[in-house]
Structures are given as structure tokens and as C-alpha cells.
Design a protein around this motif. Structure first.
Motif, PDB file in Angstrom:
ATOM      1  N   TRP A  11       0.769  -1.115   0.033  1.00 33.56           N
ATOM      2  CA  TRP A  11      -0.142   0.014  -0.070  1.00 33.56           C
ATOM      3  C   TRP A  11       0.816   1.074  -0.050  1.00 33.56           C
ATOM      4  O   TRP A  11       2.058   1.193   0.448  1.00 33.56           O
ATOM      5  CB  TRP A  11      -0.703   0.100   1.451  1.00 33.56           C
ATOM      6  N   VAL A  57       1.037   5.132   1.375  1.00 33.04           N
ATOM      7  CA  VAL A  57       0.361   6.069   2.454  1.00 33.04           C
ATOM      8  C   VAL A  57       1.116   7.508   2.480  1.00 33.04           C
ATOM      9  O   VAL A  57       2.317   7.427   2.655  1.00 33.04           O
ATOM     10  CB  VAL A  57       0.492   5.488   3.841  1.00 33.04           C
ATOM     11  N   PRO A 103      -7.099   0.383   7.377  1.00 35.09           N
ATOM     12  CA  PRO A 103      -6.577   1.867   6.968  1.00 35.09           C
ATOM     13  C   PRO A 103      -5.824   2.084   8.181  1.00 35.09           C
ATOM     14  O   PRO A 103      -4.591   2.983   8.051  1.00 35.09           O
ATOM     15  CB  PRO A 103      -7.524   2.658   6.654  1.00 35.09           C
ATOM     16  N   LEU A 155      -2.424   0.754   8.380  1.00 34.13           N
ATOM     17  CA  LEU A 155      -1.300   1.238   7.387  1.00 34.13           C
ATOM     18  C   LEU A 155      -1.099   2.553   7.701  1.00 34.13           C
ATOM     19  O   LEU A 155       0.227   2.874   7.644  1.00 34.13           O
ATOM     20  CB  LEU A 155      -2.343   1.190   5.993  1.00 34.13           C
ATOM     21  N   PHE A 156      -1.785   3.459   8.241  1.00 37.11           N
ATOM     22  CA  PHE A 156      -1.450   4.803   8.641  1.00 37.11           C
ATOM     23  C   PHE A 156      -0.303   4.773   9.687  1.00 37.11           C
ATOM     24  O   PHE A 156       0.711   5.555   9.574  1.00 37.11           O
ATOM     25  CB  PHE A 156      -2.830   5.621   9.110  1.00 37.11           C
ATOM     26  N   ALA A 191       3.154   3.790   8.675  1.00 38.43           N
ATOM     27  CA  ALA A 191       3.784   4.810   7.656  1.00 38.43           C
ATOM     28  C   ALA A 191       4.237   5.788   8.762  1.00 38.43           C
ATOM     29  O   ALA A 191       5.488   6.386   8.544  1.00 38.43           O
ATOM     30  CB  ALA A 191       2.792   5.368   6.804  1.00 38.43           C
ATOM     31  N   ALA A 245      -4.387  11.840   5.909  1.00 41.54           N
ATOM     32  CA  ALA A 245      -3.280  10.805   5.122  1.00 41.54           C
ATOM     33  C   ALA A 245      -4.268  10.278   3.793  1.00 41.54           C
ATOM     34  O   ALA A 245      -5.533  10.198   4.012  1.00 41.54           O
ATOM     35  CB  ALA A 245      -3.092   9.650   6.021  1.00 41.54           C
ATOM     36  N   GLU A 246      -3.422  10.074   2.651  1.00 44.16           N
ATOM     37  CA  GLU A 246      -4.255   9.327   1.575  1.00 44.16           C
ATOM     38  C   GLU A 246      -3.543   7.994   1.571  1.00 44.16           C
ATOM     39  O   GLU A 246      -2.436   7.874   1.686  1.00 44.16           O
ATOM     40  CB  GLU A 246      -3.831  10.124   0.560  1.00 44.16           C
ATOM     41  N   ILE A 247      -4.355   6.926   1.551  1.00 44.32           N
ATOM     42  CA  ILE A 247      -3.984   5.424   1.623  1.00 44.32           C
ATOM     43  C   ILE A 247      -4.459   4.916   0.296  1.00 44.32           C
ATOM     44  O   ILE A 247      -5.934   5.146   0.002  1.00 44.32           O
ATOM     45  CB  ILE A 247      -4.357   4.859   2.542  1.00 44.32           C
TER      46      ILE A 247
END
Length: 60
Positions: free
Chosen positions: A3, A5, A27, A30-31, A34, A53-55
Motif C-alpha cells: 500500500w 500512504v 486503514p 497502514l497509517f 507509515a 493521510a491518503e492511502i
């Protein structure tokens, strides 16, 4: 599977990290992966606001 991030930092820049995780990763997980990677480097502090954040899932 990985992914991407994107995190905003206090210097106004946007930093993008590759996070290796399964398809069903949450999500929030994942955030934080990162975010902690960003904190380990000598860079300006990243925003800890999840909404900034953009994922997205990388396709290769």
C-alpha cells in the motif's frame, strides 16, 4: 501486496511511504505503520491526523 500512504508534514511537504500488508489490512494500521516509519527518520514531524493521510493500494 503493498500500500502507499501519504502523510503531510509540518514543513508543508507530503511524504509517501510503501507499507507491505495484506489486502484486508485496516486503514488505521497502514497509517500507523507509515507514521512510525516517518518518525524513525530525520524529517520534520508528520501530522498524526488520520484524516489528512491518503492511502491507496499499489498495483504492479
Amino acid at each position: 501486496m503493498f500500500w502507499m500512504v501519504s502523510l503531510l508534514a509540518l514543513d508543508g511537504r507530503q511524504y509517501v511511504y510503501r507499507v507491505y500488508a495484506p489486502d484486508d489490512a485496516r486503514p488505521g494500521d497502514l497509517f500507523w505503520a507509515a507514521f512510525h516509519c516517518h518518525d524513525e527518520e530525520q524529517r520534520p514531524r508528520a501530522s498524526d491526523a488520520f484524516d489528512s493521510a491518503e492511502i491507496w493500494r499499489a498495483v504492479c
